[in-house]
Design an enzyme around this catalytic site. Structure first.
Site, PDB file in Angstrom:
ATOM      1  N   HIS A   1       1.619   0.646   5.597  1.00 28.74           N
ATOM      2  CA  HIS A   1       2.776   1.339   5.033  1.00 28.74           C
ATOM      3  C   HIS A   1       2.804   2.803   5.462  1.00 28.74           C
ATOM      4  O   HIS A   1       1.801   3.376   5.911  1.00 28.74           O
ATOM      5  CB  HIS A   1       2.758   1.247   3.505  1.00 28.74           C
TER       6      HIS A   1
ATOM      7  N   GLU B   1      -3.245  -3.588  -2.144  1.00 31.59           N
ATOM      8  CA  GLU B   1      -4.429  -2.784  -1.874  1.00 31.59           C
ATOM      9  C   GLU B   1      -5.525  -3.113  -2.887  1.00 31.59           C
ATOM     10  O   GLU B   1      -5.270  -3.708  -3.946  1.00 31.59           O
ATOM     11  CB  GLU B   1      -4.056  -1.298  -1.936  1.00 31.59           C
TER      12      GLU B   1
END
Length: 247
Positions: free
Chosen positions: A10, A100
């Site tokens: 990202h 994550e």
């Protein structure tokens, strides 16, 4: 059959820039992160995706929105940017297994504090698991589960496709565990070079891309994994910092 797998991190967030541990906190892209995603979009706009996957966290699907939007040439279109930051586009599929690593009580704290806690515990920071956090092994298990389902789906849906391409937009720590797994000999007949094996587990910079060719057997098992590119950030126009830790 075979397919090409593209893995992107990202774009930057304010927490990335400030060295604050995000983990599974739902932090949006910063203005710089949006610009990074736009630059990546311009470099890969010619690719046609069969599947696009992200985590369900904002910074992941927001990045993917910019990558798959038809409006790749806009620079200062505030209305369109706001739209792309508001909700995932219909082409994007999310999976919580791509999230994550959860950093437990350290989420929202500085990386300096994490290092201090690891030192006080007498553990290398790479091996330190804060209270209420996932371990690296937990993250890798999630990544493996996602990959195996992805391979099974290709056998079911795309046996006759010659140029199947899949994009996964994820997070630094998750991508490190996933790519380390891809390089393991038992995963498939690996053709990684020594330099690729050394680099594969590094934390990839924001919006950097790695790509792989995956060859599958008819039962969905992996017969060959070929590394095509690692941590490519050539689309970025200014230097970026590679995180020591993916947080």
């Amino acid at each position: 059959m075979e397919f090409k797998l593209f893995l992107a991190r990202h774009g930057e967030t304010d927490h990335n820039k400030g060295s604050v541990i995000q983990g599974q906190l739902d932090i949006p892209l910063s203005k710089n992160g949006m610009n990074q995603a736009k630059l990546l979009a311009k470099s890969i706009h010619h690719l046609q995706w069969n599947e696009i996957w992200t985590s369900d966290l904002k910074r992941s699907w927001q990045t993917a929105n910019f990558l798959v939007s038809d409006e790749i040439n806009h620079q200062d279109d505030g209305d369109n940017d706001a739209l792309l930051m508001s909700k995932p586009l219909s082409a994007i599929q999310s999976d919580i297994r791509i999230r994550e690593r959860h950093y437990g009580i350290c989420q929202g704290q500085s990386t300096a504090n994490l290092k201090k806690m690891a030192g006080e515990a007498g553990v290398k920071i790479s091996n330190f698991v804060p209270p209420e956090a996932e371990s690296s092994e937990d993250v890798r298990k999630r990544a493996i589960s996602f990959f195996k389902d992805l391979c099974d789906r290709q056998i079911l849906l795309r046996m006759d496709d010659k140029e199947s391409k899949i994009l996964v937009v994820g997070h630094g720590g998750w991508l490190s565990e996933f790519m380390t797994y891809l390089a393991l000999p038992q995963t498939g007949r690996s053709s990684f070079t020594p330099s690729e094996l050394e680099a594969v587990s590094r934390i990839t910079p924001n919006t950097a891309v790695s790509s792989f060719e995956i060859q599958l057997q008819s039962d969905g098992g992996v017969s060959l994994i070929k590394c095509l590119a690692l941590h490519d950030k050539s689309h970025l126009t200014s230097p970026v910092c590679s995180d020591e830790l993916a947080v």
